[in-house]
Structures are given as structure tokens and as C-alpha cells.
Design an enzyme around this catalytic site. Sequence first.
Site, PDB file in Angstrom:
ATOM      1  N   ARG A 197     -34.740 -28.639  49.419  1.00 42.83           N
ATOM      2  CA  ARG A 197     -34.377 -27.859  50.602  1.00 42.83           C
ATOM      3  C   ARG A 197     -34.450 -26.375  50.235  1.00 42.83           C
ATOM      4  NH1 ARG A 197     -28.626 -26.073  52.593  1.00 42.83           N
ATOM      5  NH2 ARG A 197     -29.166 -25.140  54.597  1.00 42.83           N
ATOM      6  N   HIS A 213     -30.929 -24.262  59.709  1.00 42.16           N
ATOM      7  CA  HIS A 213     -30.435 -25.643  59.793  1.00 42.16           C
ATOM      8  C   HIS A 213     -31.510 -26.596  60.321  1.00 42.16           C
ATOM      9  CE1 HIS A 213     -26.248 -23.655  60.336  1.00 42.16           C
ATOM     10  NE2 HIS A 213     -26.348 -24.071  59.082  1.00 42.16           N
ATOM     11  N   ARG A 221     -18.477 -15.974  59.520  1.00 43.94           N
ATOM     12  CA  ARG A 221     -19.540 -15.155  60.102  1.00 43.94           C
ATOM     13  C   ARG A 221     -19.245 -14.886  61.569  1.00 43.94           C
ATOM     14  NH1 ARG A 221     -24.645 -18.631  58.239  1.00 43.94           N
ATOM     15  NH2 ARG A 221     -23.312 -19.734  56.764  1.00 43.94           N
ATOM     16  N   GLU A 279     -29.720 -34.334  56.132  1.00 38.81           N
ATOM     17  CA  GLU A 279     -30.862 -33.520  55.712  1.00 38.81           C
ATOM     18  C   GLU A 279     -31.660 -34.208  54.616  1.00 38.81           C
ATOM     19  OE1 GLU A 279     -27.770 -30.099  56.576  1.00 38.81           O
ATOM     20  OE2 GLU A 279     -27.692 -32.168  55.829  1.00 38.81           O
TER      21      GLU A 279
END
Length: 371
Positions: free
Chosen positions: A59, A148, A210, A356
Site C-alpha cells: 500500500r 483511502h 484533522r 484493504e
Amino acid sequence: MTGVLVVNAGSSSLKLRVLDQADAVTASADLSGWNGSPDDAGLRRFLDGLTGIGAAGHRVVHGGRRFTAATLIDDAVLAGIGELTDLAPLHQPRALAGIAAVRAALPRVPAVACFDTAFHAGLPAATASYAVPGAWTRRFGLRRFGFHGLSHAYAARRAAQFRADLDDERHRVVTCHLGAGSSLAAVKSGSCVDTTMGFTPLEGLVMATRSGTVDPGLVLWLLRHGGLTLDEVSDGLEFSAGLAGLAELPGGSGDLRDVRLAAARGDPRARLAIEVHAHRLRAGIAAMAAALGGLDTLVFTGGIGEHQAETRAEAAAGLGFLGVAVDESRNATARPDCDISAPGAPVRTLVIAAREDIEAARQTRAVLVAR
């Protein structure tokens, strides 16, 4: 091909999974506090014990404009990933370290880079473009990249398996990857047509630390008139904003579970944080549905999306006009993968485990078959 080793190098950890041809996990290791060294004792033990590995899929957070699909890794690709470090300074060096570590232990195993931005590479121009001076766009290659992607791609693909009643070519899905970092994607016929993150992962939803989207004029004001330095603004928006900034909990936690506990004790700042988070989430889902021209399936995934029924209920409560309704009992007891829709609801609402690793293994196999 035999097993695929999937490598997910985070900002402070390393996750390793071996998947067989049926995507069953046959070996795994989670190394917290990994320092990026290929000589890490835990890493060496895991890799030295592996057999039957046909490929490694890594990834990589940012592919920029160059890498718009999973790519077989060679020296030129490594250099290209490194050149994107300024766009993902916490993650690109870690991905490169993970690639180097696996290459050192398994030098004959082909490796594939699976980019989180690739799923969004085909965004329509109207979605991908920023309304800034054209000279800036041309000079710096500015666009909305989205992130993502591996999670969104898997969630949308898995959702289609729940919708045998729909033609895949017409299926309109909004995937909600909700965790410490959060983003939404609008997916039609398997392709992403909109997303909430942009040039960086700061854009979009309120996250743990964030800020999500803020008025650029506010940032300029803080720099020009607020007496803050560029580093103070950058660090504040990245590490001290979001739920942490709104709730102001002792220790600076931005974990939504901690925020909910504080709200239950009557903390008004924590309650406000939850309300802002829910408001932005509902607004984002509605915007994604608008980009699709309607909504067939709503998916929750990621740490918050999978495990916090309250967040799912808060989102659904404001989306009845789109046809979203969740069953209170199903939602409260949900375990991925499952359907939590209320009986008769026009939109199916699903809770799907973030995988993922499966998406990276799928992309890795496809690259090697095509070469």
C-alpha cells in the site's frame, strides 16, 4: 500464483498479511513502533518464516499524477514514489522502507505498488479541478487526488454483492471510510465520481485531529493577522484540530469514543464536537449522493464506521429525504458484513469490514497476470 504478502506501512506501524488465492489470511503480523529498519527483529522473524509467497503488494498512500493504477515496482517506480514525499511526508518514506525491507528478505519475489489515490484518478474534470488561477494548476499539477482508495474500492465491490437486485452498471454507492482519518466516495458502476479528500488528506470531513475543510481565508487571516507561523498553522490543522480541537479533552484526545464519554458526562464542548462531526458527515453523504444523481446503497466501513452504531444512527437521522433509514436493533448489534436497513427503506445501508488487504492482493494479482 501462490500467496500474496500485503504490506501496509503506516506512520508508526507495519501491518503484514498473507492471503491465499481465496483471500483467506494464512499469516499475519502487526508491528507497532516499527522504525523502518529491514533488520527489525519482529519483521525478520515473520518474513523468514514465510513460504510459498508469489508476490508482494505494498500500500502506497500517494501516486500523484504519474501512478494512476497499481504498478510493478522497479527502481524507476521507487524513485517516482520518493519524489512524491512532499505530498505525503508521513507515509511515503514509510512505504519505501517497507518495500526495501521486504525486498531484502524476499529478493526474488515481484512487488507491486497499490496506490490509495489510484481509485480516484479517473474523477471527472469538474470534480478533480480546483477553481484557482490556471497558471498555478499548470505549474504545480494541482488537482483533487482523493485518498483511502483501497478501502473505498473494496467496500464498493463488496456492496455490489449485497445488491443482486441491481444492475452493476446502475449501482450508485456512497462509501464512508470513517476512522482517525475519514473520507467519503461516490461510486457509480464501480468507478469513483467524487470524494471528500482533495490535494491532501486535510480536505473534507471532520477527523480525529484533522480539521477537514476550512475557509482558506481563515488560514490566510491566521498567518497575516493572527501572529501564527506557517508551522503552527500546519501542525494545528493536522494534529490539534478536528474532534480534538472541538472537544479539548485532557490529553488532547481526538478519539470519538473518548469524546462520547465526555459528552455523556455533560461536557458541552464534547457534545458540540459530536454535533459538528455528524453535521459534516450528513452533508458530505448528501453531496456524494447528488454527484451520483441518487443513492442505492450507503456503506459504513473503517474503525468508526464498523464499530460505532451512534455515528451510523446520527448520519442516517438526517438522510431520510434520500431514502436512508436504519433499523435500531440491527444497527445496535451490527457485526460486519451486514445489512442494517430498516424494513422497506429505499436505500440499503450496509456495514462492511475494511479490507484493504484483499483489494491490494486483487490488484497485485491483476498486475502480474497482465505483465
